[in-house]
Design an enzyme around this catalytic site. Sequence first.
Site, PDB file in Angstrom:
ATOM      1  N   GLU A  28       0.736  -1.148  -0.337  1.00 22.85           N
ATOM      2  CA  GLU A  28       0.162   0.366  -0.013  1.00 22.85           C
ATOM      3  C   GLU A  28       1.208   1.115  -0.210  1.00 22.85           C
ATOM      4  OE1 GLU A  28      -3.553   0.735  -0.455  1.00 22.85           O
ATOM      5  OE2 GLU A  28      -3.631  -1.778  -1.129  1.00 22.85           O
ATOM      6  N   GLY A  29       1.694   1.345   0.965  1.00 23.98           N
ATOM      7  CA  GLY A  29       2.591   1.997   0.060  1.00 23.98           C
ATOM      8  C   GLY A  29       2.931   2.561  -0.791  1.00 23.98           C
ATOM      9  N   HIS A  30       3.524   2.324  -1.871  1.00 20.55           N
ATOM     10  CA  HIS A  30       3.686   2.138  -3.286  1.00 20.55           C
ATOM     11  C   HIS A  30       2.699   2.542  -3.812  1.00 20.55           C
ATOM     12  CE1 HIS A  30       7.075  -0.942  -2.876  1.00 20.55           C
ATOM     13  NE2 HIS A  30       7.623  -0.123  -3.022  1.00 20.55           N
ATOM     14  N   GLN A  54      22.999  -2.133  -6.371  1.00 21.79           N
ATOM     15  CA  GLN A  54      22.478  -1.368  -5.091  1.00 21.79           C
ATOM     16  C   GLN A  54      23.041  -2.766  -3.608  1.00 21.79           C
ATOM     17  OE1 GLN A  54      18.954  -0.253  -6.623  1.00 21.79           O
ATOM     18  NE2 GLN A  54      17.875  -0.006  -3.978  1.00 21.79           N
ATOM     19  N   GLY A 141       9.446   8.012  -1.856  1.00 19.10           N
ATOM     20  CA  GLY A 141       8.253   7.938  -0.225  1.00 19.10           C
ATOM     21  C   GLY A 141       9.343   8.449   0.224  1.00 19.10           C
ATOM     22  N   GLN A 142       8.931   8.669   1.385  1.00 22.67           N
ATOM     23  CA  GLN A 142       9.839   9.224   3.070  1.00 22.67           C
ATOM     24  C   GLN A 142      10.491   8.682   4.370  1.00 22.67           C
ATOM     25  OE1 GLN A 142      10.710  12.702   3.614  1.00 22.67           O
ATOM     26  NE2 GLN A 142      11.918  11.687   4.727  1.00 22.67           N
TER      27      GLN A 142
END
Length: 274
Positions: A28-30, A54, A141-142
């Site tokens: 849900e963050g994405h 990375q 996103g932070q």
Amino acid sequence: MIETIAALREALAGKDVAFVPTLGALHEGHISLVERARELAETVVVSIFVNPLQFGANEDLAKYPRDLEADLQALEQHGVAYVFAPSVDEMYPDGGTQIKVTGGRVAELFEGRSRPGHFDGVLTVVAKLLGIVRPTHVVFGQKDAQQVFLVQRMVHDLNIATTVDVAETVRASDGLALSSRNRYLDGDARRAALALSRALEAAESSGDRGIDAVLAAAQSVLMGEPLVKLDYLKVVDPKTFLPVDDGYKGTARVIIAAKVGDTRLIDNDTLYLN
């Protein structure tokens, strides 16, 4: 879904684009980043690419969660026009890049100290993706605060023609920051992981008593969870992402990384020191 650089460039020619780069394993963050991108441009592009540059030698590249079919289904429901899902060979046809973007001093601190070379890999692939997609806006996103800072500096310092838009961290109802790695947490580890957000809350509530009180309050919470092994806990100046000194006053950001069982998690929040 588009898998080649040439095909994506052809599809996007002349379009106003907002771009969300991801490693997949979407949550849900994405989706909140996608929703923000829809507010910024007519065409939304999401990339799904697990970037080997990375990941360090002892990190979880091989087992990093991948579920492309589920990711595509989720994105289709949220108005994404194109999903760019290239292979490693498409992104790195020569087996790597001779030229890499380096993040300087900040990239060697905190996450960079624990994961040497991580941010050089992040910045290099983000620079490549921005050159491929050429969006008017790119959304991050932070939760990945150090990454956000470094991408903003790269875009500024290299005069890349895009605007970096930063969306607030999305949390579960109990406060845990959403992360693709949360799926590694079993019941006890999932409960213990809440110590990170509780530590940030304790730090924020202690801002009126100075930096030492902030760190002590957060550490006290973390020490109460035996499954949590702290990597770092720092308070940084948002303008420089360097640690603040004892006399610092004003808005700051407290950042944290810890292993919860076998899973490494990060989180951060804003606080005010006075």
